[in-house]
Design a protein around this motif. Structure first.
Motif, PDB file in Angstrom:
ATOM      1  N   LEU A 192     -61.292 -38.064  27.796  1.00 29.75           N
ATOM      2  CA  LEU A 192     -60.179 -38.504  28.638  1.00 29.75           C
ATOM      3  C   LEU A 192     -58.962 -38.868  27.800  1.00 29.75           C
ATOM      4  CD1 LEU A 192     -62.063 -40.748  31.235  1.00 29.75           C
ATOM      5  CD2 LEU A 192     -60.807 -38.639  31.721  1.00 29.75           C
ATOM      6  N   ALA A 193     -59.199 -39.682  26.759  1.00 22.08           N
ATOM      7  CA  ALA A 193     -58.082 -40.158  25.939  1.00 22.08           C
ATOM      8  C   ALA A 193     -57.425 -39.002  25.200  1.00 22.08           C
ATOM      9  CB  ALA A 193     -58.568 -41.223  24.955  1.00 22.08           C
ATOM     10  N   ALA A 194     -58.247 -38.119  24.622  1.00 22.06           N
ATOM     11  CA  ALA A 194     -57.674 -37.020  23.834  1.00 22.06           C
ATOM     12  C   ALA A 194     -56.924 -36.040  24.740  1.00 22.06           C
ATOM     13  CB  ALA A 194     -58.775 -36.301  23.062  1.00 22.06           C
ATOM     14  N   THR A 195     -57.467 -35.767  25.936  1.00 18.47           N
ATOM     15  CA  THR A 195     -56.775 -34.863  26.859  1.00 18.47           C
ATOM     16  C   THR A 195     -55.424 -35.457  27.258  1.00 18.47           C
ATOM     17  OG1 THR A 195     -58.935 -34.244  27.709  1.00 18.47           O
ATOM     18  CG2 THR A 195     -57.027 -33.540  28.985  1.00 18.47           C
ATOM     19  N   SER A 196     -55.423 -36.712  27.681  1.00 15.13           N
ATOM     20  CA  SER A 196     -54.160 -37.340  28.096  1.00 15.13           C
ATOM     21  C   SER A 196     -53.181 -37.362  26.932  1.00 15.13           C
ATOM     22  CB  SER A 196     -54.388 -38.775  28.581  1.00 15.13           C
ATOM     23  OG  SER A 196     -55.543 -38.871  29.344  1.00 15.13           O
ATOM     24  N   CYS A 243     -54.069 -42.503  20.249  1.00 15.35           N
ATOM     25  CA  CYS A 243     -54.322 -41.066  20.048  1.00 15.35           C
ATOM     26  C   CYS A 243     -53.025 -40.262  20.052  1.00 15.35           C
ATOM     27  CB  CYS A 243     -55.248 -40.527  21.140  1.00 15.35           C
ATOM     28  SG  CYS A 243     -56.972 -40.931  20.860  1.00 15.35           S
ATOM     29  N   ILE A 244     -51.976 -40.772  20.716  1.00 14.50           N
ATOM     30  CA  ILE A 244     -50.736 -39.996  20.855  1.00 14.50           C
ATOM     31  C   ILE A 244     -50.171 -39.544  19.499  1.00 14.50           C
ATOM     32  CG2 ILE A 244     -48.312 -40.090  21.608  1.00 14.50           C
ATOM     33  CD1 ILE A 244     -49.258 -41.646  24.065  1.00 14.50           C
ATOM     34  N   PRO A 245     -49.959 -40.457  18.521  1.00 19.10           N
ATOM     35  CA  PRO A 245     -49.389 -39.954  17.257  1.00 19.10           C
ATOM     36  C   PRO A 245     -50.282 -38.948  16.548  1.00 19.10           C
ATOM     37  CG  PRO A 245     -49.962 -42.295  17.101  1.00 19.10           C
ATOM     38  CD  PRO A 245     -50.077 -41.917  18.524  1.00 19.10           C
ATOM     39  N   PHE A 246     -51.593 -39.101  16.662  1.00 13.91           N
ATOM     40  CA  PHE A 246     -52.488 -38.156  15.983  1.00 13.91           C
ATOM     41  C   PHE A 246     -52.453 -36.786  16.639  1.00 13.91           C
ATOM     42  CE2 PHE A 246     -54.151 -42.121  14.361  1.00 13.91           C
ATOM     43  CZ  PHE A 246     -54.392 -41.794  13.044  1.00 13.91           C
ATOM     44  N   ALA A 247     -52.295 -36.753  17.961  1.00 19.60           N
ATOM     45  CA  ALA A 247     -52.164 -35.468  18.634  1.00 19.60           C
ATOM     46  C   ALA A 247     -50.782 -34.873  18.347  1.00 19.60           C
ATOM     47  CB  ALA A 247     -52.361 -35.643  20.137  1.00 19.60           C
ATOM     48  N   ALA A 262     -57.326 -36.109  17.890  1.00 21.39           N
ATOM     49  CA  ALA A 262     -57.290 -37.254  18.804  1.00 21.39           C
ATOM     50  C   ALA A 262     -58.713 -37.604  19.251  1.00 21.39           C
ATOM     51  CB  ALA A 262     -56.419 -36.946  20.013  1.00 21.39           C
ATOM     52  N   PHE A 263     -59.504 -36.577  19.493  1.00 22.11           N
ATOM     53  CA  PHE A 263     -60.884 -36.790  19.927  1.00 22.11           C
ATOM     54  C   PHE A 263     -61.675 -37.567  18.868  1.00 22.11           C
ATOM     55  CE2 PHE A 263     -65.304 -35.521  20.545  1.00 22.11           C
ATOM     56  CZ  PHE A 263     -65.441 -35.677  21.916  1.00 22.11           C
ATOM     57  N   ILE A 264     -61.542 -37.155  17.606  1.00 20.66           N
ATOM     58  CA  ILE A 264     -62.272 -37.842  16.535  1.00 20.66           C
ATOM     59  C   ILE A 264     -61.758 -39.264  16.371  1.00 20.66           C
ATOM     60  CG2 ILE A 264     -62.864 -37.851  14.093  1.00 20.66           C
ATOM     61  CD1 ILE A 264     -62.379 -34.896  14.060  1.00 20.66           C
ATOM     62  N   ILE A 265     -60.431 -39.421  16.432  1.00 16.53           N
ATOM     63  CA  ILE A 265     -59.857 -40.753  16.261  1.00 16.53           C
ATOM     64  C   ILE A 265     -60.378 -41.696  17.347  1.00 16.53           C
ATOM     65  CG2 ILE A 265     -57.671 -42.020  16.474  1.00 16.53           C
ATOM     66  CD1 ILE A 265     -58.019 -40.859  13.768  1.00 16.53           C
TER      67      ILE A 265
END
Lengths: 306, 270
Positions: free
Chosen positions: B79-83, B150-154, B203-206
């Motif tokens: 959820l977090a990585a997708t968003s 997660c936003i900055p990593f994505a 983002a997923f890993i983070i």
């Protein structure tokens, strides 16, 4: 003036010109609402009165900051003297973070240099090898370190069995253990920016210096180091800042005697000590320290570019 | 003189230090992997090779606890990585493809803000915020907190990719009367695909990795894999923890490797 004539689109206009605001809006909303606003509320909380079961009473108070800096006796009625407990914890955190940063620099610089002087595929393989551990869960890396350096862990066992030592080296729950943990947590942060700086280094400079009979040491200290300094500084900041507020390394490797800021703050919200305004105040102090470091860095960068 | 033919790229001692660096980075992980296959119930004594602790992880007493935690971790990370990836893609389009707009320079700082605020401070602030607005800590608060960091990593790989794509493709499409949406969907998005996937994986890993912030905002009852592991480790490292760690380690390495190759795959195509 808003309803002026439509500007004629010039040839280099961006594809989504005019959509900048709606496109950036979600980022603003999420980060603004769930990070900027919370930090603001945290600042407010640091000026409130504590509720004993956790949480706050909405009454203005400076007691959180007062408790941090001053000791007023057991019943709060003595003349204030400086309270050293928390200052020492902050000082220890700065020290530990600084030592970890130096460790990282000592190992990270030669590594970054070595990688940057490889060619083609070799270089990307080395880079990949260095970054992989960073993506392994920090908790797991810290546990692994703890497992390795325990008094009766594999490291000591190996050293004793090989006859190098007779008594186990006691590292766990010492300052050194925390420094090792921090080093292990953030080493790639040191390597990558230095690598980026060395990659851009023009080796003609070294050759010119060598032609003028400069020794290796002179080339390294007088030419290379000043040229790649921005990378070194960036690496040091990337290691120092997260080390300062680290929680897992001091918590799992340091034991009760080697308390750092992270544990102090955590205890105010999770532990028995439970004092939210004090935890908020300590967080504010940590945040200000980090902001000072980052501002100094930004200023130094603009000065070098300008 | 240059004719002395010394290699100015080499410095004595740098190679051993590089090997020391690799050694320090990998030894703890390798040791834990080895010991996860130890048959002994004690973590100090080596017995024999066995999969005992992996069986314990999947079928043992604590298995349901870790299974729930894994489920939570993975769904939260998805959820977090997708968003974060959607938000970061929009933000990158704004920053790199929308010309000037109000607040553009501030936006750059804002996107990177989660990287600058120390994690423990973000954790405290988020906990206080949810408590102040009367939001019950739990699954949703973890997801919201994770989206933020997660936003900055994505954003990083997505923006890097977008920077490398020349705008002429999109301009050509526009000249041929494609709508902006068509241009985005048919030109930019396919070209961006490796960057987006790589941003999503990071983002997923983070998100999967996070302990501190999750620990603060999870409230009672909801555990993710790191908080469950941390809880178990407080009483000492047990062999089943080493088996879980090894599994998680392998998952992370597989994901990063994927992300790495996906990123490069796209580079070659161009």
């Amino acid at each position: 003036m808003a309803a002026g004539p439509q500007p004629t689109p010039n040839s280099s206009t961006s594809t989504y010109a005019g959509f900048g605001v709606p496109l950036i809006l979600p980022a603003w909303v999420i980060i603004g609402f769930f990070l900027v606003l919370p930090v603001g509320i945290m600042m407010v909380y640091s000026f409130l009165t504590k509720e004993f079961r956790g949480g706050v009473i909405w009454e203005f108070s400076l007691s959180a900051y007062d408790q941090f800096f001053f000791y007023r006796g057991l019943f709060g009625d003595e003349a204030p003297t400086i309270e050293w407990t928390y200052i020492i914890i902050f000082w220890r955190s700065i020290w530990q973070a600084a030592v970890a940063t130096l460790f990282c620099l000592f190992i990270g610089f030669p590594t970054a240099w070595f990688i940057a002087t490889r060619t083609g595929r070799n270089r990307s393989i080395w880079l990949f090898l260095i970054t992989i551990p960073y993506w392994v869960n920090l908790l797991i890396r810290t546990i692994s370190m703890k497992f390795l350096i325990r008094d009766n862990g594999p490291m000591n066992e190996l050293l004793i069995n090989s006859g190098l030592i007779s008594e186990p080296i006691h590292i766990i729950n010492t300052n050194l253990a925390v420094q090792l943990g921090l080093f292990y947590s953030y080493l790639p942060f040191m390597v990558l920016p230095i690598y980026a700086a060395v990659e851009r280094y023009n080796f003609a400079l070294s050759e010119a210096a060598a032609d003028l009979y400069a020794s290796r040491t002179v080339i390294l200290t007088q030419i290379i180091l000043p040229t790649v300094k921005p990378g070194i500084i960036a690496g040091c900041i990337l290691v120092f800042v997260p080390s300062l507020g680290a929680f897992l390394a001091p918590d799992l490797l340091g034991g009760a005697k080697n308390f750092m800021i992270g544990s102090l703050i955590e205890e105010q919200f999770k532990g028995a000590a439970g004092n939210w305004p004090f935890g908020a105040a300590a967080s504010m102090i940590l945040l200000s320290m980090v902001l000072v470091v980052l501002t100094l860095y930004a200023r130094q960068q603009t000065r070098e570019q300008g | 003189m240059a004719s002395k033919n010394i290699d100015l790229r080499r410095f004595p001692g740098f190679l051993p230090l590089t090997y020391l660096c690799l050694f320090l980075l990998y030894t703890p992980l390798i040791i834990v992997m080895i010991y996860s296959f130890n048959d002994s119930a004690s973590i100090t004594r080596w017995d024999s090779l066995s999969l005992r602790w992996y069986r314990e992880v999947f079928f043992g007493v604590e298995a349901p606890k870790f299974r729930t935690a894994t489920y939570n971790s993975v769904t939260i990370a998805l959820l977090a990585a997708t968003s974060a990836t959607i938000i970061a893609t929009m933000a990158a389009t704004a920053m790199l493809r929308s010309g000037k707009f109000r607040g553009k320079s501030a936006s750059f700082g804002l996107i990177n803000l989660p990287l600058m605020v120390p994690e423990i401070v973000t954790a405290v602030a988020t906990l206080i915020f949810f408590s102040a607005i009367g939001f019950t800590a739990g699954y949703l608060t973890i997801v919201l907190a994770h989206i933020v960091f997660c936003i900055p990593f994505a954003y990083l790989p997505i923006a890097a990719r977008m920077q490398g794509i020349e705008e002429t493709f999109e301009q050509a499409a526009q000249d041929l009367y494609a709508t902006r949406f068509q241009t985005f969907r048919l030109i930019l998005l396919p070209l961006m695909y490796p960057g987006i996937l790589s941003g999503f994986l990071l983002a997923f890993i983070i998100s999967l990795d996070d302990f501190i912030i999750t620990n603060f905002v999870k409230g009672a009852g909801v555990e993710t894999l790191p908080t469950a592991i941390y809880g178990a480790v407080r009483q000492g490292i047990k062999p089943n923890i080493m088996a879980i760690s090894t599994l998680l380690l392998v998952v992370s390495v597989v994901f990063v490797t994927l992300s790495y190759f996906v990123g490069r795959m796209g580079d070659k195509k161009q």
